[in-house]
Design a protein around this motif. Structure first.
Motif, PDB file in Angstrom:
ATOM      1  N   LYS A  97       0.869  -1.042  -0.070  1.00  0.00           N
ATOM      2  CA  LYS A  97       0.008  -0.019   0.066  1.00  0.00           C
ATOM      3  C   LYS A  97       0.845   1.301   0.121  1.00  0.00           C
ATOM      4  O   LYS A  97       2.127   0.992   0.656  1.00  0.00           O
ATOM      5  N   ILE A  98       0.357   2.335  -0.670  1.00  0.00           N
ATOM      6  CA  ILE A  98       0.984   3.638  -0.761  1.00  0.00           C
ATOM      7  C   ILE A  98      -0.021   4.562   0.274  1.00  0.00           C
ATOM      8  O   ILE A  98      -0.973   4.733  -0.399  1.00  0.00           O
ATOM      9  N   PRO A 131       0.374   1.688 -16.894  1.00  0.00           N
ATOM     10  CA  PRO A 131       1.119   2.204 -15.823  1.00  0.00           C
ATOM     11  C   PRO A 131       0.750   3.542 -15.010  1.00  0.00           C
ATOM     12  O   PRO A 131      -0.345   4.318 -15.823  1.00  0.00           O
ATOM     13  N   LEU A 132       1.281   3.634 -13.929  1.00  0.00           N
ATOM     14  CA  LEU A 132       0.865   4.787 -13.235  1.00  0.00           C
ATOM     15  C   LEU A 132       1.944   5.443 -12.300  1.00  0.00           C
ATOM     16  O   LEU A 132       2.608   4.516 -11.761  1.00  0.00           O
ATOM     17  N   VAL A 133       1.950   6.709 -12.053  1.00  0.00           N
ATOM     18  CA  VAL A 133       2.851   7.171 -11.274  1.00  0.00           C
ATOM     19  C   VAL A 133       2.093   7.766 -10.044  1.00  0.00           C
ATOM     20  O   VAL A 133       0.880   8.590 -10.162  1.00  0.00           O
ATOM     21  N   VAL A 134       2.407   7.457  -8.906  1.00  0.00           N
ATOM     22  CA  VAL A 134       1.846   7.535  -7.673  1.00  0.00           C
ATOM     23  C   VAL A 134       2.570   8.282  -6.630  1.00  0.00           C
ATOM     24  O   VAL A 134       3.976   7.978  -6.449  1.00  0.00           O
ATOM     25  N   TYR A 135       2.212   9.419  -6.029  1.00  0.00           N
ATOM     26  CA  TYR A 135       3.074  10.459  -4.975  1.00  0.00           C
ATOM     27  C   TYR A 135       2.315   9.960  -3.716  1.00  0.00           C
ATOM     28  O   TYR A 135       1.006  10.163  -3.672  1.00  0.00           O
ATOM     29  N   ASP A 136       3.035   9.913  -2.656  1.00  0.00           N
ATOM     30  CA  ASP A 136       2.507  10.081  -1.313  1.00  0.00           C
ATOM     31  C   ASP A 136       2.495  11.281  -0.863  1.00  0.00           C
ATOM     32  O   ASP A 136       3.728  12.176  -0.598  1.00  0.00           O
ATOM     33  N   ALA A 138       4.048  -5.867  -5.891  1.00  0.00           N
ATOM     34  CA  ALA A 138       3.281  -5.704  -4.935  1.00  0.00           C
ATOM     35  C   ALA A 138       2.229  -6.476  -4.455  1.00  0.00           C
ATOM     36  O   ALA A 138       2.101  -6.599  -3.301  1.00  0.00           O
ATOM     37  N   ASN A 139       1.910  -7.391  -5.255  1.00  0.00           N
ATOM     38  CA  ASN A 139       1.124  -8.379  -4.732  1.00  0.00           C
ATOM     39  C   ASN A 139       1.597  -9.852  -4.141  1.00  0.00           C
ATOM     40  O   ASN A 139       0.991 -10.569  -3.919  1.00  0.00           O
ATOM     41  N   LYS A 140       2.839  -9.685  -4.007  1.00  0.00           N
ATOM     42  CA  LYS A 140       3.830 -10.820  -3.428  1.00  0.00           C
ATOM     43  C   LYS A 140       4.901 -10.182  -2.720  1.00  0.00           C
ATOM     44  O   LYS A 140       5.895 -10.576  -2.367  1.00  0.00           O
ATOM     45  N   LYS A 167      -3.145  10.106  -0.283  1.00  0.00           N
ATOM     46  CA  LYS A 167      -2.950  10.536   1.183  1.00  0.00           C
ATOM     47  C   LYS A 167      -3.918   9.947   2.398  1.00  0.00           C
ATOM     48  O   LYS A 167      -5.135  10.212   2.029  1.00  0.00           O
ATOM     49  N   ASP A 168      -3.318   9.300   3.105  1.00  0.00           N
ATOM     50  CA  ASP A 168      -4.247   8.766   4.186  1.00  0.00           C
ATOM     51  C   ASP A 168      -5.365   8.030   3.662  1.00  0.00           C
ATOM     52  O   ASP A 168      -6.636   8.133   3.989  1.00  0.00           O
ATOM     53  N   GLY A 169      -5.204   7.068   2.813  1.00  0.00           N
ATOM     54  CA  GLY A 169      -6.326   6.034   2.293  1.00  0.00           C
ATOM     55  C   GLY A 169      -7.169   6.839   1.124  1.00  0.00           C
ATOM     56  O   GLY A 169      -8.022   6.303   0.678  1.00  0.00           O
TER      57      GLY A 169
END
Length: 420
Positions: A3-4, A19-24, A326-328, A393-395
């Motif tokens: 999880k991020i 694909p996807l770019v994700v920022y926390d 991620a799934n493993k 951010k936070d879910g």
């Protein structure tokens, strides 16, 4: 499932595509605040200037504005994003080694506070255009302090033959630049800028540059209000990287600045620093879906649905990254793989010898620390679409840059007669 910031990677891909770019967002906020809160002095004012070339969009600039950080831009495009984000013009620094007249006019028209001058030719253009528009602007002159930073040659910016800035040895030319600026009604010389490189993992290079710049200011004997010490602070890409924590870096540089200025018996009103990569780098993740795997004589390849089009750094700099499935993420690593992109290039390898669990089609591969210069340097090579960018951010998640489509790529594909 990895999880991020409370959001599972499979949920992100199912909802937003791959694909996807994700920022926390929490990591971005923490880094901005750490710089703003720790780069402080009782001797001079300070300013944290985000190097927006690392990653920019209106949502990112809104966060910086809220945290009282400033930004630098290096092109009309980056400036245009800042304008669209309503970023305060008095907190924008305009950099670049070959600013176009239309870019300078754009900066002046938007009332950008400060332009960082790279050479004498640029002095002449800024002076002429400021006179033409009758628009006041402050300027800094970029100095090459000739400090060798331990980094890749492509991102070292203070070598003797760097394309950036003017060597501090050329004192007469620098004085001529200042005199030409002082002769202009609308342009005000404020001080100097320096920058020694990028992805620097120790303090020694920065401290050497501070000593040289302070000594240079003392020797050149001109009034200096602002000293910008640049950026280039490194991040952790792999376990071999050991970056200096932000608070320690800031406090170390402040102490070095205060001591150098006191020893030289000179004073400046403000000191600026320019973190970029270190604000967004570790906050960013690239999510890919695994397609095929392939066994050759000596290697096992994992093919993903992105590659050098969304992250050119491995091909360009031989940049190193780490990844997981991620799934493993709770399974033991049992085999090394070559993580290969889908671009039609043999050099489209994102990670060599990645130690992972058994990889299968439709697994989710997550690359870490892709928040800086990944999306910024992305292309449509092979007519691939640039991925969407998501802040989490936070879910909770929000899209800040939409995914390109084949249709949006075709908007610029026109056939039109031109009257000559």
């Amino acid at each position: 499932m990895f999880k991020i910031s409370g959001v599972a990677c499979d949920t992100l891909l199912e909802t937003c595509g791959s694909p996807l770019v994700v920022y926390d967002e929490n990591k971005i906020d923490e880094q901005i605040r750490s710089y703003v809160n720790n780069f402080k002095s009782n001797v001079f004012d300070t300013e944290v200037v985000y190097a927006s070339k690392a990653f920019t969009c209106t949502a990112m600039l809104e966060k910086l504005e809220q945290e009282s950080a400033s930004i630098d831009v290096v092109s009309g495009g980056e400036l245009y994003v800042a304008i669209q984000a309503n970023f305060p013009a008095n907190r924008i620094y305009f950099h670049g080694n070959n600013k176009l007249d239309e870019e300078i006019e754009m900066a002046l028209s938007y009332h950008v506070q400060t332009i960082v001058i790279d050479n004498m030719h640029e002095v002449e253009r800024v002076v002429a255009l400021a006179d033409k528009l009758k628009q006041p602007v402050d300027v800094l002159i970029r100095i090459n302090p000739k400090v060798e930073a331990h980094t890749h040659e492509f991102i070292a910016t203070a070598t003797p033959d760097s394309k950036f800035g003017i060597s501090m040895d050329l004192v007469d030319e620098i004085k001529d630049m200042i005199a030409k600026i002082d002769a202009c009604t609308y342009v005000t010389f404020k001080g100097f800028h320096s920058h020694i490189g990028s992805q620097i993992l120790a303090t020694e290079g920065f401290m050497a540059a501070i000593d040289k710049m302070v000594g240079f200011i003392k020797d050149i004997n001109v009034d200096v209000s602002i000293l910008n010490i640049g950026g280039g602070f490194g991040v952790r890409y792999t376990k071999e990287d050991q970056p200096v924590p932000t608070d320690i870096m800031c406090q170390t540089l402040i102490e070095a600045l205060e001591n150098a200025l006191a020893q030289a018996q000179i004073q400046v009103d403000k000191v600026c620093m320019e973190p970029g990569r270190s604000i967004v780098g570790e906050a960013g993740y690239s999510l890919y879906t695994v397609g095929f795997t392939k066994q050759t004589q000596n290697k096992t390849f994992v093919f993903i649905d992105g590659g050098m089009a969304d992250n050119i750094r491995p091909a360009l700099y031989d940049a190193k990254y780490e990844c997981i499935i991620a799934n493993k993420d709770q399974q033991p690593a049992v085999r090394t793989y070559e993580i290969a992109g889908k671009c039609c290039e043999s050099g489209d390898i994102l990670i060599h010898d990645a130690l992972l669990p058994e990889v299968e089609a439709n697994d989710i591969l997550v690359m870490f620390t892709t928040g800086a210069y990944g999306y910024s340097m992305a292309s449509n090579y092979n007519r691939l679409n640039r991925p969407a960018v998501i802040f989490v951010k936070d879910g909770k998640a929000r899209q800040v840059i939409a995914r390109e489509t084949f249709e949006t790529q075709m908007i610029l594909d026109v056939q039109k007669d031109i009257e000559l």
